[in-house]
Write an enzyme that holds these catalytic residues in place. Sequence first.
Site: not given
Ligand code: NAI
Ligand code: 15L
Length: 267
Positions: A17-18, A76, A116, A139, A177
């Site tokens: 997503g991001l 991740g 988190h 996580y 939240r």
């Molecule tokens: P997402 O789950 O949509 O994207 C994560 C990407 O990492 C996925 O495309 C997935 O295929 C890839 N991935 C997972 N395991 C992998 C591996 N072993 N090797 C290579 N690629 C792998 O998550 P999102 O929402 O885009 O978040 C991006 C980052 O930001 C994450 O690290 C997440 O923990 C962090 N984050 C996101 C938040 C949010 O509100 N979207 C909030 C807090 C942290």
């Molecule tokens: C995260 O760390 C997750 O990656 C995201 O999907 C949301 O759940 C976010 O925290 C949140 O706390 O809203």
Amino acid sequence: MTHISHQRILLTGAAGGLGKALRSRLKANCQVLRLSDREAMDPAQAGEEVVQADLADAQAVSQMVAGCQAIVHLGGVSVEAPWEPILQANIVGLYNLYEAARVHGVKRVVFASSNHVMGYYKQNEVVDALTPPRPDGLYGLSKAFGEDLARLYFDRDGIETACVRIGSSFPEPKDRRMLATWMSYDDLHRLVTACLTTPVLGHSIIYGTSDNSTCWYDNRLAKHVGYRPQDSSDVFRDAIHTRTPEPDLTDPAVIYQGGGFVKTRFN
Ligand code: NAI
Ligand code: 15L
């Protein structure tokens, strides 16, 4: 106005997503944006390179890091999950990434940490960069490990990292939240740009939210990063209050900053 700060930037998690939100925006920060994920991504456009790789594969990670000057690490497991996938992606994968950064001379990383790491603080508390971590699950624990790993690679190898404790970055806040935790995609890009361009970053911990009136995070210890949010969840407040029920103040998801994550477990 974003300026080009690096010749080649690696964006991991580009299929997520991001990652998709930053793909178009980060092209303004570099000559070449290298996109990586375990999953398939859209084909490379002008000024892009696409590399499919699993973070747990050290050799593949080394190849994807070679030739980059900075890394924006979003890849991740991004939610609470069983231990094994978290171990492979967020622990082993992060180690592989920093080892590759060390070997290939990358000096700056923006690490997508998470709120988190601090999920067991209450919603009536304010935390800062020095508040001891209280992860709300495996996580959050893996993100706390990531922040410490980044600190080792700064102290020992001089690799600067911004550990961005992202709140909730989605097109709009989804619930009450998120009025506190929300960060717009444009503010996320502003924050990543600030982390990539501030002259001296060191090992910094910064909370990633927009300029929300309700806020549990104090970023005064990260003023050197120079992040100025321009959006706010406030414009969604009335609509969210109208469409969601009054909070149950005895519900752990309402008591703790981590929300529903405190009630999700796989072990
Ligand atoms: P997402 O789950 O949509 O994207 C994560 C990407 O990492 C996925 O495309 C997935 O295929 C890839 N991935 C997972 N395991 C992998 C591996 N072993 N090797 C290579 N690629 C792998 O998550 P999102 O929402 O885009 O978040 C991006 C980052 O930001 C994450 O690290 C997440 O923990 C962090 N984050 C996101 C938040 C949010 O509100 N979207 C909030 C807090 C942290
Ligand atoms: C995260 O760390 C997750 O990656 C995201 O999907 C949301 O759940 C976010 O925290 C949140 O706390 O809203």
